[in-house]
Design an enzyme around this catalytic site. Structure first.
Site, PDB file in Angstrom:
ATOM      1  CG  ASP A   1     -14.062 -19.587  23.106  1.00  0.00           C
ATOM      2  OD1 ASP A   1     -14.477 -18.422  23.324  1.00  0.00           O
ATOM      3  OD2 ASP A   1     -12.856 -19.887  23.127  1.00  0.00           O
TER       4      ASP A   1
ATOM      5  CG  MET B   1     -14.410 -15.744  20.840  1.00  0.00           C
ATOM      6  SD  MET B   1     -15.189 -14.811  22.170  1.00  0.00           S
ATOM      7  CE  MET B   1     -15.586 -13.273  21.330  1.00  0.00           C
ATOM      8  CG  HIS B   2     -10.347 -12.432  20.390  1.00  0.00           C
ATOM      9  ND1 HIS B   2     -11.326 -11.469  20.486  1.00  0.00           N
ATOM     10  CD2 HIS B   2     -10.320 -13.049  21.606  1.00  0.00           C
ATOM     11  CE1 HIS B   2     -11.849 -11.496  21.699  1.00  0.00           C
ATOM     12  NE2 HIS B   2     -11.274 -12.441  22.397  1.00  0.00           N
TER      13      HIS B   2
END
Length: 493
Positions: A234, A77-78
């Protein structure tokens, strides 16, 4: 058959499941990180595509994929993948464990005072939006050329289906999503000089996001035109993979990062404790997480530093025993920390080394340090009420019975090991593909796996851990200012 692709930090995993959801085959391809400066963490997205091609080639050697009916995506992520008007990469992707944008977090919350109410989260350097403010300040020429910002797995989706699409669980980690409404927030985008035009279309994780393009299908050896599900970040994908979809279901993940995760029926933010409140991959469900940045990554670091395989380190520890006395404590802040400290400058360290310290002692301290950090995260999750009675373990670290025993003692909770728990997010992605294809109900597809072992808290081990956990909790406050001063000295001019 359905395919789950999990774009991780250290590798891409592909899992093939059968009509009943059973794992038929799996393959992976490694990835490497780049750290050009202290706190920086980057990857070349083209390496993600190369890893996808390699993993699918390995999967085809194990199983015929001509009958594949759908694909699901999960991923780290991110990350910020920056594209120009022709969807060409402008620079390497800035990843989730990059800590350079600490100052920009304060600037973001100042620019939009309702940030925490809209996003449900404290602005942290790992999230996507502060990275864009850093780019605007330090790489203005690149920022001016940005026409699209994608998350890592969604850049992979762009290669697969030819359209920019994201989904709720991953988008929740950008600080651009209105979490309660499950839509992009114009106010948060404006705070980073972006607009809705820069954002991908949003779907739920169980929806079809597009269909596999003919050129991508030919490159991967897959049937053209099959649906690609929205998928998940995830951790939400990992939750789907173990059936953690009902309110109160919880797990602990020992992946590269470490997570304590609990599903919720509604939006329950707690930004003051650095708890993450995100959308789940399933419609109408949310979840909360306590996140540490270096879990299995800490053991992998020790293996590299000592020139010893992880399995050999764990075997040495088994011989030495878990309840041995000693004062050695490890802070697992190798990439900074999130819950509960929110400190990108925090660093890892050993405390209590002596000339009698053995390699097994260091391994034990690393496993304990990660467990202590996750115990702090569990405390943060429960601070607003709601007891989490037990946790299912997933991720590569869940293969270690010793680590699960330490976790059970440190968290004072039973830790459940499941059959196939190490498959993780890729299995959840395959399940989301099955749901998107309409091939089963939520209850049928997201069943809980069989329990392989149940690790109850061991009172003797808990007693041995207690003084080291007390020391662990005193170390960060004692070192916090020194961490910050060190990073300031090392920062690039």
């Amino acid at each position: 058959m359905h395919l789950g692709l999990d774009l991780g930090t250290s590798g891409l995993k592909a899992v093939l499941t059968g009509d009943a959801g059973q794992v038929l085959a799996q393959a992976s391809a490694p990835l490497t990180l780049s750290h050009p400066h202290p706190l920086w963490s980057e990857q070349d997205p083209e390496a993600w595509w190369d890893a996808t091609v390699a993993a699918l080639a390995a999967l085809r050697r194990q199983h015929d994929l001509s009958g594949l009916r759908g694909i699901g995506l999960a991923g780290q992520m991110h990350g910020a993948v920056l594209l120009d008007g022709a969807d060409q990469l402008l620079r390497p992707a800035i990843l989730w464990n990059d800590g350079r944008s600490q100052a920009e977090c304060a600037a973001l919350e100042a620019a939009e005072p309702r940030s925490r109410a809209i996003t449900g989260n404290l602005a942290m350097p790992g999230f996507t939006a502060p990275k864009l403010l850093w780019l605007r300040r330090h790489e203005p020429a690149i920022f001016a050329r940005i026409r699209r910002v994608l998350l890592p797995k969604d850049w992979l989706r762009l290669r697969l289906v030819g359209e920019a699409v994201s989904e709720m669980s991953d988008a929740a980690g950008t600080l651009w999503l209105d979490l309660a409404a499950r839509r992009w927030s114009p106010e948060m985008l404006a705070a980073t000089d972006l607009s809705l035009n820069h954002m991908p279309r949003l779907v739920e994780g169980t929806e079809v996001s597009g269909r596999l393009r003919a050129d991508a299908a030919a490159r991967l050896g897959l049937p053209a035109g099959i649906p690609v599900a929205g998928g998940a970040g995830d951790n939400a994908a990992g939750a789907v993979g173990i059936g953690c979809v009902a309110p109160g279901d919880a797990f602990v993940s020992l992946g590269t990062s470490g997570v304590v995760f609990v599903s919720d029926s509604g939006f329950r933010p707690d930004p003051g404790r650095a708890v993450h409140a995100f959308c789940h991959a399933l419609p109408g469900i949310w979840h909360r997480m306590a996140v540490i940045l270096s879990a299995a990554a800490s053991l992998a670091w020790l293996a590299r530093a000592t020139g010893t395989a992880e399995a050999a380190l764990l075997a040495e520890l088994d011989q030495a025993g878990l309840a041995a006395p000693g004062r050695l404590v490890f802070l697992p802040y190798l990439s900074g920390e999130r819950t509960p400290h929110n400190d990108a400058a925090a660093a890892g360290c050993f405390f209590g080394l002596t000339d009698a310290t053995s390699r097994a002692d260091m391994t034990r301290a690393v496993l304990e340090g990660v467990a202590f950090a996750l115990a702090d995260g569990l405390d943060a999750l429960q601070a607003q009420g709601g007891h989490i009675p037990a946790l299912t373990a997933i991720g590569g670290g869940a293969r270690s019975a010793a680590w699960l025993r330490i976790l059970a003692a440190a968290l004072d909770r039973p830790i459940l090991a499941t059959e196939g728990g190490e498959v993780g997010p890729a299995l959840g992605a395959a399940r989301l593909a099955r749901l998107a294809c309409g091939e089963g109900s939520l209850a049928e597809v997201c069943s809980k796996p069989a329990i392989a072992a149940r690790h109850e808290p061991d009172p003797a081990l808990a007693e041995a851990l207690a003084p080291r956990r007390q020391a662990y909790r005193r170390l960060y406050p004692a070192l916090r200012d020194l961490f910050a001063e060190t990073v300031e000295r090392e920062a690039p001019a």
